[in-house]
Motif scaffolding. Structure first.
Motif, mmCIF file in Angstrom:
data_model
loop_
_atom_site.group_PDB
_atom_site.id
_atom_site.type_symbol
_atom_site.label_atom_id
_atom_site.label_comp_id
_atom_site.label_asym_id
_atom_site.label_seq_id
_atom_site.Cartn_x
_atom_site.Cartn_y
_atom_site.Cartn_z
ATOM 1 N N ALA A 124 118.197 7.953 80.265
ATOM 2 C CA ALA A 124 117.592 7.244 79.488
ATOM 3 C C ALA A 124 116.531 6.150 79.805
ATOM 4 C CB ALA A 124 118.713 6.825 77.973
ATOM 5 N N LYS A 125 117.102 5.443 80.720
ATOM 6 C CA LYS A 125 116.480 4.180 81.311
ATOM 7 C C LYS A 125 115.414 4.569 82.192
ATOM 8 C CE LYS A 125 116.047 -0.153 82.518
ATOM 9 N NZ LYS A 125 114.713 -0.299 83.522
ATOM 10 N N SER A 126 115.407 5.837 82.822
ATOM 11 C CA SER A 126 114.321 6.353 83.484
ATOM 12 C C SER A 126 113.071 6.936 82.491
ATOM 13 C CB SER A 126 114.875 7.877 84.308
ATOM 14 O OG SER A 126 113.931 8.176 85.196
ATOM 15 N N PHE A 127 113.601 7.691 81.510
ATOM 16 C CA PHE A 127 112.585 8.011 80.435
ATOM 17 C C PHE A 127 112.005 6.577 79.980
ATOM 18 C CE2 PHE A 127 111.373 8.543 76.054
ATOM 19 C CZ PHE A 127 110.628 9.715 76.227
ATOM 20 N N PHE A 128 112.722 5.591 79.577
ATOM 21 C CA PHE A 128 112.038 4.332 79.138
ATOM 22 C C PHE A 128 110.972 3.913 80.167
ATOM 23 C CE2 PHE A 128 111.912 -0.310 78.648
ATOM 24 C CZ PHE A 128 111.534 -0.211 77.150
ATOM 25 N N ASP A 129 111.384 3.808 81.234
ATOM 26 C CA ASP A 129 110.542 3.145 82.145
ATOM 27 C C ASP A 129 109.280 3.912 82.513
ATOM 28 O OD1 ASP A 129 112.220 1.194 82.903
ATOM 29 O OD2 ASP A 129 113.094 2.291 84.549
#
Length: 260
Positions: free
Chosen positions: A165-170
């Motif tokens: 999820a954090k990778s997508f957000f970035d």
């Protein structure tokens, strides 16, 4: 299909099983023929602000060459997503607009063509052009509205784990920055609508962006895009209203507070 078309097409009032697409598009679009009783959504503008960053924890200094810590947080199942969305009454409170109505919660990505395509995420939440191929595991998306101008698309999207999820957000953070000061056009079912994109900023850990509709029939209509990540969930919202202010930010904050 009508409801979704209502989200997607600017100004169209159509009723369909796919509610969210129509709301988002309606947020900043031109009027089109009415296909149903459901209203449409619009985009909102808020003063653009420079991108800011959240200061790092002084108690945890960086070690050159050390791997970044893995993102942490809860990992929710897909069946928990719909319960994270705010009620129509709660959305109305955040926008100071009582009497809003909620459409059905959908679990499918929204369709439509966004130009330039790399700005699909900046345009609106839960679009297939943004999430296809991302590895997401499920979503819940819903339109909340009060005709003629109050339009909200609220979505929560689950990923396998907080790191994904954090990778997508970035990636979306980089995409929003790349789309600043750009004109974006959305097309669906022969209708199109456009917005001018502002400059993204960070308010705490929530990414915000202001959109100015260029084809809206609502005087002074503005839209605010907001996105954040909590655990394995992306909270993705677009709010439109002539006086939207930071209403979208409040909606995202309240949804994110439920993820624990």
């Amino acid at each position: 299909m009508a409801q979704r078309r209502w989200w997607i097409v600017g100004g169209a009032s159509a009723l369909a099983a796919v509610v969210v697409i129509a709301l988002v598009a309606t947020n900043g679009g031109e009027d089109s023929d009415t296909v149903s009783e459901q209203p449409s959504t619009t985009a909102a503008q808020v003063p653009a602000a420079p991108i800011t960053t959240v200061p790092s924890d002084p108690a945890a200094p960086e070690v050159p060459g050390a791997p970044a810590p893995a993102p942490s947080g809860p990992t929710l199942g897909v069946d928990a997503l719909a319960g994270l969305l705010l009620s129509a009454e709660q959305v109305g409170q955040r926008l100071d607009t009582p009497g809003m109505s909620a459409m059905d919660v959908e679990s499918n990505l929204l369709d439509g063509t966004i130009t330039p395509p790399e700005c699909a995420s900046a345009w609106g939440p839960a679009y297939a052009a943004t999430y296809n191929g991302s590895g997401f595991t499920g979503l819940a998306v819903q339109g909340v509205f009060l005709e003629p101008s109050a339009k909200v698309a609220q979505a929560v999207v689950a990923f396998p784990d907080p790191g994904a999820a954090k990778s997508f957000f970035d990636k979306q953070s980089a995409a929003w920055s790349g789309c600043k000061s750009t004109h974006v056009t959305f097309s669906y079912a022969g209708n199109s609508t456009g917005v001018d994109v502002g400059v993204p900023a960070m308010t705490g850990d929530i990414m915000t962006l202001k959109l100015v509709p260029t084809t809206s029939s609502v005087a002074g209509q503005q839209c605010e895009r907001d996105m954040t990540v909590r655990g394995n969930v992306i909270v993705d919202v677009r709010s439109c209203l002539p006086t939207v202010g930071s209403g979208g930010l409040s909606i995202v904050s309240d949804i994110a507070a439920k993820i624990r």
